[in-house]
Motif scaffolding. Structure first.
Motif, short mmCIF file in Angstrom:
data_model
loop_
_atom_site.label_atom_id
_atom_site.label_comp_id
_atom_site.label_asym_id
_atom_site.label_seq_id
_atom_site.Cartn_x
_atom_site.Cartn_y
_atom_site.Cartn_z
N PRO A 88 0.82 -1.22 0.00
CA PRO A 88 0.00 0.00 0.00
C PRO A 88 0.85 1.27 0.00
N TRP A 89 0.38 2.26 -0.72
CA TRP A 89 1.13 3.52 -0.84
C TRP A 89 1.46 4.11 0.52
N ILE A 90 0.57 4.00 1.47
CA ILE A 90 0.75 4.64 2.77
C ILE A 90 1.83 3.94 3.59
N THR A 91 2.36 2.82 3.09
CA THR A 91 3.42 2.11 3.81
C THR A 91 4.78 2.23 3.11
N ARG A 92 4.84 2.98 2.02
CA ARG A 92 6.08 3.07 1.24
C ARG A 92 6.89 4.30 1.65
N HIS B 207 4.02 15.34 8.92
CA HIS B 207 2.95 14.54 9.52
C HIS B 207 2.66 13.32 8.65
N LEU B 208 2.54 13.55 7.35
CA LEU B 208 2.24 12.45 6.43
C LEU B 208 3.38 11.43 6.40
N SER B 209 4.61 11.91 6.44
CA SER B 209 5.76 11.00 6.47
C SER B 209 5.74 10.14 7.72
N CYS B 210 5.36 10.73 8.84
CA CYS B 210 5.29 9.98 10.09
C CYS B 210 4.25 8.87 9.99
N LEU B 211 3.10 9.17 9.39
CA LEU B 211 2.08 8.14 9.19
C LEU B 211 2.62 7.01 8.32
N LYS B 212 3.36 7.35 7.26
CA LYS B 212 3.91 6.33 6.37
C LYS B 212 4.95 5.47 7.08
N VAL B 213 5.71 6.07 7.99
CA VAL B 213 6.69 5.30 8.76
C VAL B 213 5.98 4.28 9.64
N PHE B 214 4.95 4.72 10.35
CA PHE B 214 4.19 3.78 11.18
C PHE B 214 3.50 2.73 10.31
N GLY B 215 3.04 3.15 9.13
CA GLY B 215 2.43 2.19 8.21
C GLY B 215 3.44 1.15 7.78
N MET B 216 4.67 1.59 7.49
CA MET B 216 5.73 0.65 7.09
C MET B 216 6.05 -0.32 8.22
N HIS C 41 2.13 -2.32 9.17
CA HIS C 41 1.05 -2.64 8.23
C HIS C 41 0.61 -4.10 8.31
N SER C 42 1.53 -5.01 8.12
CA SER C 42 1.17 -6.43 8.07
C SER C 42 1.83 -7.25 9.17
N SER C 43 2.74 -6.65 9.90
CA SER C 43 3.39 -7.31 11.03
C SER C 43 4.06 -6.24 11.88
N ASN C 44 4.58 -6.64 13.00
CA ASN C 44 5.30 -5.70 13.86
C ASN C 44 6.78 -5.73 13.47
N ARG C 45 7.11 -4.97 12.42
CA ARG C 45 8.48 -4.99 11.91
C ARG C 45 9.44 -4.25 12.85
N PHE C 46 8.90 -3.34 13.64
CA PHE C 46 9.78 -2.55 14.52
C PHE C 46 10.41 -3.43 15.59
N ASP C 47 9.69 -4.46 16.04
CA ASP C 47 10.19 -5.31 17.11
C ASP C 47 10.71 -6.65 16.61
N SER C 48 11.01 -6.73 15.33
CA SER C 48 11.51 -8.00 14.79
C SER C 48 12.79 -7.76 14.01
N GLU C 49 13.57 -8.81 13.83
CA GLU C 49 14.75 -8.74 12.97
C GLU C 49 14.33 -9.16 11.57
N ASP C 50 13.58 -8.29 10.94
CA ASP C 50 12.98 -8.55 9.64
C ASP C 50 14.06 -8.50 8.56
N THR C 51 14.24 -9.62 7.85
CA THR C 51 15.27 -9.68 6.81
C THR C 51 15.02 -8.64 5.72
N GLU C 52 13.77 -8.49 5.33
CA GLU C 52 13.44 -7.50 4.31
C GLU C 52 13.73 -6.09 4.79
N MET C 53 13.51 -5.86 6.09
CA MET C 53 13.82 -4.54 6.65
C MET C 53 15.32 -4.26 6.55
N LEU C 54 16.12 -5.26 6.85
CA LEU C 54 17.57 -5.07 6.76
C LEU C 54 17.99 -4.78 5.33
N LYS C 55 17.36 -5.43 4.38
CA LYS C 55 17.64 -5.16 2.97
C LYS C 55 17.26 -3.73 2.62
#
Length: 782
Positions: free
Chosen positions: A401-405, A723-732, A735-749
């Motif tokens: 989703p655009w709001i998560t990019r 403000h909009l950027s902050c929303l997109k950060v939280f969306g990222m 959105h589909s999982s708690n990426r902030f509290d995980s060692e997400d491989t895709e996040m590292l990429k």
């Protein structure tokens, strides 16, 4: 090779002079070698000895063969595409017809013979099945020998598919583009083409479906004056090679240029030029709505209208969804889109992107989104190598989703995409940004991206030193999210190179994470109350241990922001900053008492506190004071928060809760998802999440309205974008999982792509060193 800041600015000035100085919009679109060659084939009836009527087109063919032997426009990386095969055949036929360019003909034939199988792959689109065999037949007619080394089965499939199309389709039927628009490759025996068939579908401007190639063939077949007048007008307007469509919509060309600048991350460098173009476009739409304009139901029109809607709305202009949703009232046109969904996939992609910016009550956008999504999902289910790049873009659009990019990473995707110079699809090829402008923009975009990366690496190293200096690395209880916090702000907003906002937001986010963890699980109630009292007095003299560390970091951060504001704006906001941080810390104390006393608040009571404790406004509002123009001081007071700020506080809390409920349940805490279950015992977790997401979707639309549309918020535009950027950060993150509290491989990429990896990976040892640094330290940072 990274360019310096001054070199980048020099390149920007150069591009402005070359692209925005009253230049003919047609120069932005590359000439079509295929169509130019067809005009070169037209004999001059005034010369019985035989010569081309449009010698300038023949000269263009002679002078524009590529180094590898082909004709036609390249993709965004300079490589030939499937479009180059029929274009090259058309050019060699034109040269052979007039017995010129023997060497060029041989090189062109060699390219076709050696590259057809490689470029074609296992699948081919409808247009290729019609055009390519027809061009091979035409080459044979003029005495050229084509010996394609293709697999026998594939070769038979192409010719067999062409024959099937010719037998199955009407000249002007339900397929698009219609069969008659490919007149140049249809022989007189195909469906018994006669002059009446051409006359019936000739446009008022004398063209056949506004196709130069088809009109050239129509003129050669009929000698119609209308066709000749069209062709002469075309060559007069475009003497250096003709475009694939004529006339082209000049507003669409301008919109595509703005779209390119935005997608490449260059919009800030051309803000005035973009505003000038969009003001002109918006005026045209206002005239249209007042009855002074007209609209035809066509795919090109829908492409233009949906692109205009998105760009205008993103830049704060008021524009009605019906400016492009008109197609919902055109049942015949909708049927046309559905029957030719594969050809119109790029149009539907633009429609879907336009609906990303849906505001409250815009049900027509919901209908347009559903319609476009259905056709896009259908189009990517078909294997077709010709549009592989477009398919990747469609898959990205539908799955993320655009709001998560994050903008920075989106810019990279576009820079690296092989079809980044494709503007909109035509009959046998994309309309592409001309090579001259494309190379300049790509060079600038790459340099800008990598220059930003060099800044981000320096700032991240500085942030890491700050984290260690204050002893935060030794606390032991807190989540260490330094790189996550910096990556989020750096990648979500194209702030100026030297903006201090990135560091202030990152420091605020790190402190919020640590303090929140302290209140959640580590500090005793005595410690928490002591710390709150110190923050209320803003005096940390009697503090010790973790409380003192947290207060000292907070005090230093507030002083740093206040000093920068005083220096740039001349006003002291220290008391305002202290107040907003006290409000946030106090909300953590309230939640800590709830948890430890096993108190269950109502959902309303929880949200009142939770909107503050999520900390979004604590990051956005203080740092907005460092933007230009600055945020007014009174906007920092809770009773003065703008609706936009309150919506950000609510939506980020809902995003956090929709994915963080499992972690918080394990810690004995409540959030909105768990509270809904307690108040609705008949519901299950899916019902609760759906309920929260329903609220979230409605509130996101309201937030977009206040962030994007002029007149809904008094906040400065840059502050609204933050403000909009902050929303997109939280969306990222949520959105589909708690990426902030995980060692997400895709996040590292993503982090590596944003900060370390150059646009062309491995082009210098220095960049390889950056990648190794990232990999070596990743376990420490996460």
């Amino acid at each position: 090779m990274e360019l310096s800041r001054s070199s980048i600015q020099g390149l920007v000035r150069e591009i402005k002079e070359e692209m925005f100085s009253d230049i003919d919009p047609y120069t932005f679109v590359s000439p079509s070698a295929y169509d130019t060659a067809w005009l070169a084939m037209i004999p001059d009836p005034r010369d019985p000895t035989g010569r081309s009527m449009f010698k300038g087109c023949l000269d263009w063919v002679l002078n524009n063969q590529r180094e590898d032997g082909f004709w036609g426009e390249c993709d965004g990386h300079g490589r030939p595409t499937i479009e180059s095969l029929p274009a090259t055949l058309a050019c060699v036929v034109a040269l052979k017809k007039w017995n010129v360019g023997t060497r060029e003909v041989q090189r062109g034939l060699a390219f076709v013979n050696e590259n057809t199988e490689k470029l074609l792959g296992d699948h081919f689109p409808r247009w290729f099945a019609i055009v390519f065999p027809g061009m091979i037949d035409l080459a044979h007619e003029v005495g050229l020998q084509i010996a394609l080394p293709m697999q026998l089965g594939l070769s038979m499939n192409i010719f067999g598919e062409r024959q099937s199309i010719l037998e199955r389709e009407e000249l002007v039927g339900e397929q698009f583009p219609p069969l008659l628009s490919y007149l140049e490759v249809l022989t007189p025996t195909d469906d018994k083409l006669i002059e009446e068939s051409i006359t019936k579908d000739l446009n008022l401007d004398g063209s056949l479906f506004q196709s130069p190639a088809a009109t050239a063939r129509a003129f050669m077949a009929t000698g119609k004056r209308e066709c000749l007048a069209y062709l002469q007008s075309l060559v007069q307007r475009c003497p250096n090679g003709v475009p694939p469509t004529y006339p082209m919509n000049e507003d669409l060309i301008q919109l595509c240029l703005v779209h390119q600048l935005q997608r490449l991350g260059l919009a800030d460098h051309f803000a005035q030029e973009i505003d000038h173009i969009l003001t002109h476009i918006h005026r045209n739409y206002q005239n249209q709505e007042s009855g002074r304009g007209s609209r035809t139901a066509s795919a090109t029109q829908l492409h233009k209208d949906s692109l205009a809607f998105r760009l205008l709305r993103m830049h704060g202009y008021t524009i009605s969804p019906w400016s492009f949703c008109w197609f919902l009232n055109e049942k015949k046109f909708q049927d046309h889109l559905e029957k030719n969904y594969e050809f119109f996939s790029s149009v539907m992609l633009n429609v879907h992107r336009a609906t990303d910016l849906m505001l409250p009550g815009e049900y027509e956008l919901e209908e347009a989104r559903s319609f476009s999504r259905k056709l896009l999902e259908k189009s990517i289910s078909i294997r077709n190598g010709d549009w592989s790049s477009l398919k990747r873009m469609i898959e990205h659009e539908l799955s993320v989703p655009w709001i998560t990019r994050l903008d920075h990473l989106e810019h990279r995707i576009w820079i690296e995409d092989k079809d980044m110079n494709a503007l909109w699809v035509g009959k046998t090829s994309f309309h592409r940004l001309s090579s001259f402008q494309n190379e300049k923009l790509k060079k600038l975009a790459t340099a800008d991206y990598e220059f930003r990366q060099s800044i981000y690496r320096i700032e991240l190293e500085e942030l890491t030193r700050w984290f260690k200096k204050w002893g935060l690395v030794d606390l032991g209880f807190a989540r260490e999210k330094t790189i996550y916090c910096y990556f989020a702000i750096a990648a979500s907003n194209s702030l100026p190179y030297d903006s201090v906002v990135r560091m202030m937001v990152a420091k605020s986010a790190i402190l919020i994470t640590i303090a929140d963890d302290f209140f959640d699980s580590h500090g005793s109630l005595h410690d928490l109350n002591t710390l709150i009292s110190a923050i209320q007095r803003w005096d940390g003299k009697n503090l010790y241990g973790h409380c003192k560390t947290i207060f000292d970091v907070l005090d230093d951060l507030v002083k740093e922001i206040a000093a920068k504001q005083l220096l740039s704006q001349g006003s002291d906001i220290t008391n305002h900053l202290q107040h907003i941080w006290h409000e946030t810390f106090n909300s953590w104390l309230v939640e800590a008492k709830w948890s430890r006393n096993h108190y269950v608040p109502s959902m309303e009571e929880y949200l009142t506190t939770g909107m503050t404790s999520v900390g979004a406004h604590t990051m956005v509002l203080p740092t907005s004071c460092l933007l230009t123009p600055s945020l007014s001081n009174h906007k920092l007071h809770p009773n003065k928060y703008e609706t936009l700020t309150k919506l950000l506080m609510l939506t980020t809390r809902l995003l956090n809760d929709s994915q963080g409920y499992q972690r918080e349940e394990e810690q004995g805490k409540l959030n909105i998802v768990l509270l809904y279950l307690k108040e609705n015992p008949e519901a299950d977790i899916k019902d609760s999440i759906a309920y929260v997401k329903g609220i979230l979707e409605r509130k996101k639309k309201e937030l977009l309205q206040h962030a994007l549309i002029d007149g809904f918020s008094d906040l400065p535009k840059q502050c609204k974008h933050l403000h909009l950027s902050c929303l997109k950060v939280f969306g990222m993150f949520y959105h589909s999982s708690n990426r902030f509290d995980s060692e997400d491989t895709e996040m590292l990429k993503d982090i590596q792509q944003a900060i370390y990896s150059p646009i062309n990976v491995g082009k210098t040892s220095k960049h390889e060193s950056h990648n190794q640094t990232f990999l070596a330290n990743i376990k420490t940072w996460i």
